[in-house]
Scaffold this motif. Structure first.
Motif, PDB file in Angstrom:
ATOM      1  N   GLN A 487     -15.178  81.766  48.868  1.00 35.52           N
ATOM      2  CA  GLN A 487     -15.904  82.228  50.042  1.00 35.52           C
ATOM      3  C   GLN A 487     -16.400  80.996  50.794  1.00 35.52           C
ATOM      4  OE1 GLN A 487     -19.042  84.576  48.382  1.00 35.52           O
ATOM      5  NE2 GLN A 487     -20.215  82.817  47.674  1.00 35.52           N
ATOM      6  N   PRO A 488     -16.788  81.124  52.054  1.00 37.58           N
ATOM      7  CA  PRO A 488     -17.278  79.964  52.798  1.00 37.58           C
ATOM      8  C   PRO A 488     -18.470  79.321  52.102  1.00 37.58           C
ATOM      9  CG  PRO A 488     -16.806  81.763  54.298  1.00 37.58           C
ATOM     10  CD  PRO A 488     -16.687  82.333  52.909  1.00 37.58           C
ATOM     11  N   VAL A 489     -18.490  78.008  52.095  1.00 35.54           N
ATOM     12  CA  VAL A 489     -19.555  77.262  51.414  1.00 35.54           C
ATOM     13  C   VAL A 489     -20.030  76.122  52.307  1.00 35.54           C
ATOM     14  CG1 VAL A 489     -18.714  77.789  49.097  1.00 35.54           C
ATOM     15  CG2 VAL A 489     -17.856  75.756  50.290  1.00 35.54           C
ATOM     16  N   GLU A 490     -21.274  75.703  52.066  1.00 36.89           N
ATOM     17  CA  GLU A 490     -21.754  74.460  52.652  1.00 36.89           C
ATOM     18  C   GLU A 490     -21.302  73.323  51.749  1.00 36.89           C
ATOM     19  OE1 GLU A 490     -23.092  74.554  55.668  1.00 36.89           O
ATOM     20  OE2 GLU A 490     -22.810  76.729  55.504  1.00 36.89           O
ATOM     21  N   SER A 491     -20.794  72.261  52.306  1.00 35.97           N
ATOM     22  CA  SER A 491     -20.141  71.238  51.491  1.00 35.97           C
ATOM     23  C   SER A 491     -20.430  69.846  52.018  1.00 35.97           C
ATOM     24  CB  SER A 491     -18.624  71.466  51.478  1.00 35.97           C
ATOM     25  OG  SER A 491     -17.945  70.348  50.961  1.00 35.97           O
ATOM     26  N   ASP A 492     -21.030  69.003  51.154  1.00 33.00           N
ATOM     27  CA  ASP A 492     -21.231  67.602  51.527  1.00 33.00           C
ATOM     28  C   ASP A 492     -19.902  66.868  51.679  1.00 33.00           C
ATOM     29  OD1 ASP A 492     -23.967  67.903  51.535  1.00 33.00           O
ATOM     30  OD2 ASP A 492     -24.233  67.167  49.494  1.00 33.00           O
ATOM     31  N   TRP A 493     -18.918  67.223  50.848  1.00 30.43           N
ATOM     32  CA  TRP A 493     -17.598  66.591  50.971  1.00 30.43           C
ATOM     33  C   TRP A 493     -16.988  66.895  52.342  1.00 30.43           C
ATOM     34  CZ3 TRP A 493     -14.383  63.782  47.473  1.00 30.43           C
ATOM     35  CH2 TRP A 493     -15.015  63.455  46.268  1.00 30.43           C
ATOM     36  N   ALA A 494     -17.090  68.153  52.753  1.00 27.46           N
ATOM     37  CA  ALA A 494     -16.557  68.522  54.061  1.00 27.46           C
ATOM     38  C   ALA A 494     -17.326  67.829  55.180  1.00 27.46           C
ATOM     39  CB  ALA A 494     -16.614  70.034  54.238  1.00 27.46           C
ATOM     40  N   GLU A 495     -18.642  67.718  55.019  1.00 26.73           N
ATOM     41  CA  GLU A 495     -19.451  67.053  56.033  1.00 26.73           C
ATOM     42  C   GLU A 495     -19.083  65.580  56.153  1.00 26.73           C
ATOM     43  OE1 GLU A 495     -24.170  66.426  57.228  1.00 26.73           O
ATOM     44  OE2 GLU A 495     -23.615  67.812  55.628  1.00 26.73           O
ATOM     45  N   LEU A 496     -18.792  64.943  55.019  1.00 22.40           N
ATOM     46  CA  LEU A 496     -18.397  63.536  55.099  1.00 22.40           C
ATOM     47  C   LEU A 496     -17.028  63.378  55.751  1.00 22.40           C
ATOM     48  CD1 LEU A 496     -19.350  60.696  52.909  1.00 22.40           C
ATOM     49  CD2 LEU A 496     -16.922  60.846  53.487  1.00 22.40           C
ATOM     50  N   ARG A 624     -15.006  76.437  61.815  1.00 28.16           N
ATOM     51  CA  ARG A 624     -14.730  75.436  60.785  1.00 28.16           C
ATOM     52  C   ARG A 624     -13.329  75.680  60.219  1.00 28.16           C
ATOM     53  NH1 ARG A 624     -20.083  75.309  56.932  1.00 28.16           N
ATOM     54  NH2 ARG A 624     -18.808  76.852  55.836  1.00 28.16           N
ATOM     55  N   PHE A 625     -12.727  74.586  59.771  1.00 30.62           N
ATOM     56  CA  PHE A 625     -11.404  74.685  59.149  1.00 30.62           C
ATOM     57  C   PHE A 625     -11.349  73.741  57.952  1.00 30.62           C
ATOM     58  CE2 PHE A 625      -6.931  73.121  58.910  1.00 30.62           C
ATOM     59  CZ  PHE A 625      -6.334  74.311  58.513  1.00 30.62           C
ATOM     60  N   CYS A 626     -10.810  74.222  56.853  1.00 35.26           N
ATOM     61  CA  CYS A 626     -10.682  73.406  55.629  1.00 35.26           C
ATOM     62  C   CYS A 626     -12.041  72.882  55.184  1.00 35.26           C
ATOM     63  CB  CYS A 626      -9.729  72.244  55.864  1.00 35.26           C
ATOM     64  SG  CYS A 626      -8.033  72.621  55.495  1.00 35.26           S
ATOM     65  N   TRP A 627     -13.059  73.724  55.157  1.00 37.40           N
ATOM     66  CA  TRP A 627     -14.436  73.266  54.941  1.00 37.40           C
ATOM     67  C   TRP A 627     -14.885  73.573  53.515  1.00 37.40           C
ATOM     68  CZ3 TRP A 627     -16.772  70.424  58.669  1.00 37.40           C
ATOM     69  CH2 TRP A 627     -18.110  70.058  58.451  1.00 37.40           C
ATOM     70  N   ALA A 628     -14.562  72.687  52.585  1.00 37.70           N
ATOM     71  CA  ALA A 628     -14.979  72.816  51.195  1.00 37.70           C
ATOM     72  C   ALA A 628     -14.580  71.542  50.479  1.00 37.70           C
ATOM     73  CB  ALA A 628     -14.328  74.032  50.535  1.00 37.70           C
ATOM     74  N   GLU A 629     -15.016  71.401  49.216  1.00 34.70           N
ATOM     75  CA  GLU A 629     -14.606  70.227  48.451  1.00 34.70           C
ATOM     76  C   GLU A 629     -13.087  70.189  48.295  1.00 34.70           C
ATOM     77  OE1 GLU A 629     -17.256  71.931  47.875  1.00 34.70           O
ATOM     78  OE2 GLU A 629     -18.920  70.559  47.486  1.00 34.70           O
TER      79      GLU A 629
END
Length: 651
Positions: A487-496, A624-629
């Motif tokens: 499911q959609p997640v908040e991700s520091d990896w995606a943010e970086l 968002r696209f491809c937004w996860a670790e």
């Protein structure tokens, strides 16, 4: 043999000895300049070294020759006119004293600085298909130099160890950076020039350690750490005190602990449990909450000393630490260090006392196993009279609050410090002419992803001050790593990744190598460095050689609301957009303005755009696209290259 013949032979021997003595016993050239070196084509060529203070020198390369003079410290630098591709040439330096140094087999071509953390370090022998790659690696026109790992509080002019330029061959490539070597090989397929590769990388390193102090001050927020670092270079005790005040204030802010009740104090709060130190890493203690724990853990023990012992100079041996530590003795921070050899700290005067003494260590582990895995006897107080006390009494441990952030790292810590790797590994290269920089880093900055765009932007500007304002950068975006999302997640990896994308997008002299489909879920060090190198080379050709082909895969241009749908327009498409393994691409999310408001969207390819539908599309503010670790993303073009991760506002 006649007398005349003997005299002639003696004269030749004497002349040969005099000629040999004319070559300087101490090198005149910096260690960078050795046999097989590659120097940058079509740019002024900086050459430098050391000689007697004030000594005049003549520097020659091929048919070009210039004069130089050593300054009062013995350092000299010269600039030779740019040269076109070719070689081999001879580089020589002749001092007025008669000392001389000659470097043979100098090639003129393109010089690349390959830097970053462990994925740039990753050697050919660890990469995909290594046996074949090594067997077929012979290439006299690719020369490699590895900068020894080193950190320092002050900028250095010399390397920390011996260096050597090596021609690519089965004997020399196994321990060299795979991504760097393969990038050069890809570039030579179209631009057949000599390639000089300088690998300066360090596993686990944060970007701040690769930046100068001036660059960090310009960003802001690092001033007190830089002050502690400068103080430590002059007096470790003063530096530890300054840093201790910063770190302890951070802890109180995180936990709201009152002074005197912190974990390092005489009356620490919390439920301290017995630590089975004999089992090594905390993952091996049999404690469920520590079985896969990455973070900080407190250790504490006590030792009773006599008056005679407490009065002596002493050293605290901590043994092995995985990864970094801070150490308090009787409530006083006496030292901190990052990953490396066994720890040992000299104790300042009046640290110990007769009777009971507390020793507290906090260990931070960010990857794999963590803790104090050394044998019990490796942790001891060692006294000036040669005696020691092994810290084999009961140890206890304490976990930090669940909401505690990763702690700040000591500014002198090599991989996580402030400017110290830049001082030790990059400063010795300053003013060298380069074709560009390949930068493969970011995993160690995931915990501060919100700062990374500013850090990367300032980092590129910083190195351009050292190597030239037109220096191009080619950044490898973080690959997929970890479990796929359900499911959609908040991700520091995606943010970086987004920070990397935006920093490169804003820089006309930079390119991005998307690697979102090249990672391995269970290995942060993916072996497929060949495709990483191909994508780096593609970006290089676009930015430097002005190749018309797009630098990477499809790139979003806009997201516009169309009734109950959102249309995302793409550019930099080779051929057309395609979806793999399904009729429609997956990985798109429709989001509101707040966090945790994203939902997966149904997507349909329509020419150069993708149309998104979801129940809340009419009120969407972001896509968002491809937004996860480790997201699963299936949108590509016919190159075939993936559309990289992104977040874009809906207009």
């Amino acid at each position: 043999m006649t007398v005349c013949a003997r005299s002639l032979r003696h004269g030749l021997l004497v002349a040969g000895a005099l000629l040999a003595n004319a070559v300087s016993a101490a090198p005149l050239l910096h260690d960078l300049f050795q046999d097989h070196v590659v120097l940058q084509r079509d740019k002024p060529i900086s050459v430098w070294g050391r000689a007697a203070p004030g000594e005049a020198l003549t520097v020659s390369l091929g048919e070009a020759s210039v004069k130089a003079q050593a300054d009062s410290s013995g350092r000299w630098r010269s600039s030779l006119p740019g040269m076109s591709t070719g070689g081999p040439h001879r580089l020589s330096v002749l001092a007025a004293s008669g000392d001389k140094q000659v470097v043979e087999d100098v090639m003129i071509g393109d010089v690349w600085l390959c830097s970053g953390q462990s994925n740039m370090v990753l050697q050919v022998h660890r990469a995909l298909d290594s046996r074949s790659e090594i067997l077929n690696s012979t290439n006299d026109s690719i020369r490699m130099l590895t900068v020894p790992t080193a950190s320092n509080a002050a900028a250095q002019t010399e390397f920390a160890g011996k260096v050597q330029w090596l021609k690519a061959s089965p004997k020399t490539v196994p321990d060299f950076s795979a991504a760097c070597l393969y990038m050069a090989r890809e570039l030579q397929k179209k631009d057949k020039v000599p390639m000089g590769l300088i690998a300066a990388a360090w596993g686990g390193s944060k970007i701040e350690s690769w930046m100068s102090a001036d660059a960090l001050r310009a960003i802001g927020g690092y001033e007190r750490g830089l002050e502690a670092l400068a103080a430590s270079a002059k007096d470790p005790t003063t530096g530890a005190a300054k840093w201790g005040a910063i770190w302890e204030a951070w802890w109180r802010e995180q936990t709201k602990d009152r002074a005197g009740f912190e974990p390092w104090s005489a009356k620490p709060r919390g439920d301290w449990k017995i630590a089975p130190m004999e089992r090594g890493y905390w993952e091996e203690w049999g404690v469920p909450e520590l079985a896969e724990y990455n973070g900080m853990l407190w250790y504490r023990t006590n030792v009773t000393l006599t008056k005679a012992q407490a009065a002596q100079k002493a050293t605290l041996a901590v043994g092995r630490v995985d990864e970094s530590d801070h150490v308090w003795v009787n409530g006083r921070l006496i030292g901190a260090a990052g990953p490396g050899s066994e720890r040992s700290y000299e104790l300042p005067e009046n640290t110990l006392r007769a009777g009971d003494n507390s020793i507290v260590i906090t260990v931070l582990d960010t990857y794999a196993t963590g803790g104090l895995p050394g044998p019990i006897e490796s942790r001891a107080l060692k006294f000036a009279d040669g005696t020691s006390v092994v810290l084999d009494k009961e140890w206890r441990y304490l976990m930090p609050p669940e909401n505690a952030a990763f702690p700040p790292r000591a500014p002198w810590e090599a991989v996580a410090g402030l400017g110290v790797i830049n001082n030790g590994m990059i400063a010795p290269l300053s003013n060298l002419s380069l074709r560009g920089v390949a930068w493969y880093q970011g995993e160690s900055n995931v915990d501060e992803a919100h700062r990374y765009q500013a850090l990367l932007t300032r980092f590129m500007a910083d190195w351009r001050k050292q190597f030239g304002a037109d220096l191009p950068f080619f950044v490898v975006q973080l690959a997929n790593f970890g479990a796929a999302p359900t499911q959609p997640v908040e991700s520091d990896w995606a943010e970086l990744r987004e920070a990397q994308r935006l920093a490169v997008k804003a820089d006309a002299n930079a390119g991005l190598a998307v690697a979102i489909d090249l990672g391995e879920r269970n290995d942060i060090h993916p072996a497929n460095k060949q495709d990483v190198a191909r994508r780096l080379a593609r970006a290089v050709r676009h930015v430097i050689y002005k190749d018309a082909a797009p630098p990477s895969g499809p790139v979003p241009v806009s997201a516009r609301r169309e009734g109950d749908s959102v249309a995302v327009e793409f550019t930099d498409i080779t051929g057309k957009l395609v979806a793999y393994s399904a009729a429609q691409p997956i990985g798109f999310e429709i989001c509101g303005a707040a966090a945790n408001t994203c939902e997966f969207a149904a997507a349909t390819i329509q020419g150069r755009r993708v149309l998104l539908k979801s129940p809340n599309a009419s009120s969407a503010t972001r896509v968002r696209f491809c937004w996860a670790e480790s997201p699963v993303c299936t949108l590509y073009d016919q190159a075939p290259l993936p559309a990289g991760p992104f977040q874009i506002d809906v207009n």
